[in-house]
Design an enzyme around this catalytic site. Sequence first.
Site, PDB file in Angstrom:
ATOM      1  N   ASP A  10      74.053  43.534  63.385  1.00 21.56           N
ATOM      2  CA  ASP A  10      73.368  43.196  62.123  1.00 21.56           C
ATOM      3  C   ASP A  10      73.401  41.680  61.944  1.00 21.56           C
ATOM      4  O   ASP A  10      73.944  41.164  60.985  1.00 21.56           O
ATOM      5  CB  ASP A  10      74.017  43.910  60.920  1.00 21.56           C
ATOM      6  CG  ASP A  10      75.499  43.595  60.756  1.00 21.56           C
ATOM      7  OD1 ASP A  10      76.012  43.761  59.612  1.00 21.56           O
ATOM      8  OD2 ASP A  10      76.159  43.143  61.712  1.00 21.56           O
ATOM      9  N   ASP A  14      78.785  35.968  62.341  1.00 20.96           N
ATOM     10  CA  ASP A  14      79.707  36.255  63.457  1.00 20.96           C
ATOM     11  C   ASP A  14      79.039  37.051  64.569  1.00 20.96           C
ATOM     12  O   ASP A  14      79.410  36.913  65.746  1.00 20.96           O
ATOM     13  CB  ASP A  14      81.005  36.910  62.965  1.00 20.96           C
ATOM     14  CG  ASP A  14      80.808  38.240  62.262  1.00 20.96           C
ATOM     15  OD1 ASP A  14      79.787  38.408  61.581  1.00 20.96           O
ATOM     16  OD2 ASP A  14      81.681  39.101  62.388  1.00 20.96           O
ATOM     17  N   ASP A  15      78.017  37.835  64.246  1.00 24.16           N
ATOM     18  CA  ASP A  15      77.225  38.469  65.312  1.00 24.16           C
ATOM     19  C   ASP A  15      76.554  37.379  66.157  1.00 24.16           C
ATOM     20  O   ASP A  15      76.543  37.438  67.388  1.00 24.16           O
ATOM     21  CB  ASP A  15      76.131  39.367  64.736  1.00 24.16           C
ATOM     22  CG  ASP A  15      76.632  40.398  63.751  1.00 24.16           C
ATOM     23  OD1 ASP A  15      76.901  40.027  62.584  1.00 24.16           O
ATOM     24  OD2 ASP A  15      76.751  41.574  64.128  1.00 24.16           O
ATOM     25  N   THR A 124      78.323  46.001  66.611  1.00 17.74           N
ATOM     26  CA  THR A 124      79.035  45.108  65.684  1.00 17.74           C
ATOM     27  C   THR A 124      78.370  45.099  64.307  1.00 17.74           C
ATOM     28  O   THR A 124      78.435  44.106  63.583  1.00 17.74           O
ATOM     29  CB  THR A 124      79.106  43.677  66.243  1.00 17.74           C
ATOM     30  OG1 THR A 124      77.758  43.168  66.383  1.00 17.74           O
ATOM     31  CG2 THR A 124      79.812  43.648  67.578  1.00 17.74           C
ATOM     32  N   ASN A 159      87.758  45.069  53.686  1.00 14.32           N
ATOM     33  CA  ASN A 159      87.203  43.762  53.291  1.00 14.32           C
ATOM     34  C   ASN A 159      86.046  43.916  52.299  1.00 14.32           C
ATOM     35  O   ASN A 159      85.907  43.172  51.359  1.00 14.32           O
ATOM     36  CB  ASN A 159      86.800  42.904  54.501  1.00 14.32           C
ATOM     37  CG  ASN A 159      85.816  43.619  55.433  1.00 14.32           C
ATOM     38  OD1 ASN A 159      85.424  44.761  55.203  1.00 14.32           O
ATOM     39  ND2 ASN A 159      85.433  42.928  56.505  1.00 14.32           N
ATOM     40  N   GLU A 165      86.275  48.855  55.575  1.00 12.31           N
ATOM     41  CA  GLU A 165      85.709  47.703  56.294  1.00 12.31           C
ATOM     42  C   GLU A 165      84.191  47.789  56.228  1.00 12.31           C
ATOM     43  O   GLU A 165      83.625  48.883  56.246  1.00 12.31           O
ATOM     44  CB  GLU A 165      86.217  47.754  57.750  1.00 12.31           C
ATOM     45  CG  GLU A 165      85.721  46.644  58.644  1.00 12.31           C
ATOM     46  CD  GLU A 165      84.335  46.943  59.182  1.00 12.31           C
ATOM     47  OE1 GLU A 165      84.013  48.126  59.411  1.00 12.31           O
ATOM     48  OE2 GLU A 165      83.550  45.998  59.315  1.00 12.31           O
ATOM     49  N   ASN A 167      81.386  47.389  58.195  1.00 12.07           N
ATOM     50  CA  ASN A 167      80.488  48.130  59.098  1.00 12.07           C
ATOM     51  C   ASN A 167      80.583  49.635  58.877  1.00 12.07           C
ATOM     52  O   ASN A 167      79.582  50.338  58.909  1.00 12.07           O
ATOM     53  CB  ASN A 167      80.799  47.805  60.561  1.00 12.07           C
ATOM     54  CG  ASN A 167      80.309  46.427  60.955  1.00 12.07           C
ATOM     55  OD1 ASN A 167      79.416  45.874  60.303  1.00 12.07           O
ATOM     56  ND2 ASN A 167      80.887  45.861  62.001  1.00 12.07           N
ATOM     57  N   HIS A 242      85.277  38.430  63.791  1.00 11.66           N
ATOM     58  CA  HIS A 242      85.231  39.879  63.990  1.00 11.66           C
ATOM     59  C   HIS A 242      84.422  40.263  65.243  1.00 11.66           C
ATOM     60  O   HIS A 242      84.935  40.856  66.185  1.00 11.66           O
ATOM     61  CB  HIS A 242      84.569  40.552  62.779  1.00 11.66           C
ATOM     62  CG  HIS A 242      85.190  40.263  61.456  1.00 11.66           C
ATOM     63  ND1 HIS A 242      86.437  40.711  61.084  1.00 11.66           N
ATOM     64  CD2 HIS A 242      84.710  39.577  60.394  1.00 11.66           C
ATOM     65  CE1 HIS A 242      86.698  40.331  59.839  1.00 11.66           C
ATOM     66  NE2 HIS A 242      85.685  39.626  59.402  1.00 11.66           N
ATOM     67  N   ASP A 243      83.142  39.919  65.228  1.00 12.36           N
ATOM     68  CA  ASP A 243      82.258  40.364  66.314  1.00 12.36           C
ATOM     69  C   ASP A 243      82.538  39.659  67.630  1.00 12.36           C
ATOM     70  O   ASP A 243      82.527  40.311  68.696  1.00 12.36           O
ATOM     71  CB  ASP A 243      80.798  40.185  65.889  1.00 12.36           C
ATOM     72  CG  ASP A 243      80.467  41.032  64.667  1.00 12.36           C
ATOM     73  OD1 ASP A 243      79.495  40.733  63.971  1.00 12.36           O
ATOM     74  OD2 ASP A 243      81.229  41.995  64.385  1.00 12.36           O
TER      75      ASP A 243
HETATM   76  O1  RIB Z   1      83.719  43.608  58.557  1.00 12.81           O
HETATM   77  C1  RIB Z   1      83.203  42.664  59.441  1.00 12.81           C
HETATM   78  C2  RIB Z   1      81.930  43.162  60.067  1.00 12.81           C
HETATM   79  O2  RIB Z   1      80.939  43.357  59.054  1.00 12.81           O
HETATM   80  C3  RIB Z   1      81.321  42.140  61.050  1.00 12.81           C
HETATM   81  O3  RIB Z   1      80.628  42.824  62.049  1.00 12.81           O
HETATM   82  C4  RIB Z   1      80.364  41.376  60.171  1.00 12.81           C
HETATM   83  O4  RIB Z   1      79.294  40.802  60.929  1.00 12.81           O
HETATM   84  C5  RIB Z   1      79.830  42.480  59.293  1.00 12.81           C
HETATM   85  O5  RIB Z   1      78.819  43.168  60.016  1.00 12.81           O
HETATM   86 CA    CA Z   2      78.263  42.318  62.391  1.00 17.54          CA
END
Ligand code: RIB
Ligand code: CA
Length: 315
Positions: A10, A14-15, A124, A159, A165, A167, A242-243
Site C-alpha cells: 500500500d 516505508d513501502d 506489506t 499502532n 497493527e 495492516n 516496518h516494510d
Molecule cells: O503498521 C505498519 C504497516 O502499516 C506498514 O506496512 C505501513 O506501511 C502500513 O501499511
Molecule cells: Ca505498508
Amino acid sequence: MSVNLLIDCDTGVDDALMLLDLAGNPDANIVAVGSVHGNVQSRRAAINTRYVLDLVGLEDVPSAVGSWRPLAQPLHTAEYIHGPFGLGGFEPPEPNTPLSEEHAVNQMIRLAHERPGDLTLLATGPLTNLGAALVLDPELPQLIPRVVIMGGNIAEPGNITPWAEANIWHDPEAADLVFQYGWEVVLVPLDVTHQTLLTGPYLERLQAAASSSAVAEFASAIVQFYLDMYEQARGIRAAAMHDPLAGGVALDPSLCGYIEKSIHVELRGTETRGMTVADLRGYRDEISDRPRVKVAMEVEADRFLSAFVERLTRG
Ligand code: RIB
Ligand code: CA
C-alpha cells in the site's frame, strides 16, 4: 541465487523505502507489484509504486492496481501518517510508464500458475488482495510456497489502535483467512519492526548521501513527514522501518529469531478487532488446529539497519 518477489503493498513511505532497498539488492528479483488500499487509496499506491520503480530503472516491472476497499468494513486510509499523496510531502508526477491494466489479484493468480513454486509473496499492506485471491483460487497456497507478511503484534501494543497493527486492522477478515492455509507464512510484526528505528546516525548518513545519490535524496525527502508524525505521536524523531524489515527478512531470514504459533485475528472484539492472537502459554498442544506461522520475535536491528542504509546510499 536471487529471490523472485511478488510484492503486494500500500505504497506509503516505508513501502517505498522497501522498494528502493530491494531494487538495489542483487539478492532480490522484483517480478511484479500489486497495490492495495491502506496507507492511501489503491490507485494512488500503484502510482507511487510506479514512480519508485521508474526511479530505480525498473520500468519493466508491472505495477497493478488492487483492491480498493476491505472485505467487511469501510475504507480507511492513513494520509495523516504518510502524507497527502502517501510519499511524505512529495507529490509524484503522472508516471511515464503506464500502470498495468491487469487487476493485482488477477496478476497474483496468473503469476502463481505461470511460476509454480517459484515466487515469494511479500505483503506489506492490508491483506485484501491475498484474501480475494484465496477465495478465487483454491490452488494458490500450493502454488505460492512462501508468504512474508509485515503485520500484526504479538506481545507489542498495536499502532493503529492500542490492540491492533494497521495492516491487519485494515482488513481483519482477509488476514484471518490468510492464516488458515498451510502455505509457509512468515509474520514480521511490530514486535520486531518497532526495534528497527531509523534514527539520528542513520538519517544523517542518508542526508549526507543525498547530493550524490538520487535514491538517497528521494528516501531522505519522503521520510521527513513520517518522522514528524512519529515525533508528534511518540516524542522521538525515529521512524520504524516496518516494510523494509519485511523485505530484508524475505531475502535473509537469519535477521530474526522466530516462534511458531497458530495465528488468529480477532474479528468481533469491540475494542480489540484486528488484533493478532497467539497462544503464548507454551503448552505442548496449542488450542488451535491452524497451521503454524513463523513469527519473528527477535531481530538483529543494527545489522539490518546498517545494511539497509548502506544500500540506499550507494552512488
Ligand atoms: O503498521 C505498519 C504497516 O502499516 C506498514 O506496512 C505501513 O506501511 C502500513 O501499511
Ligand atoms: Ca505498508
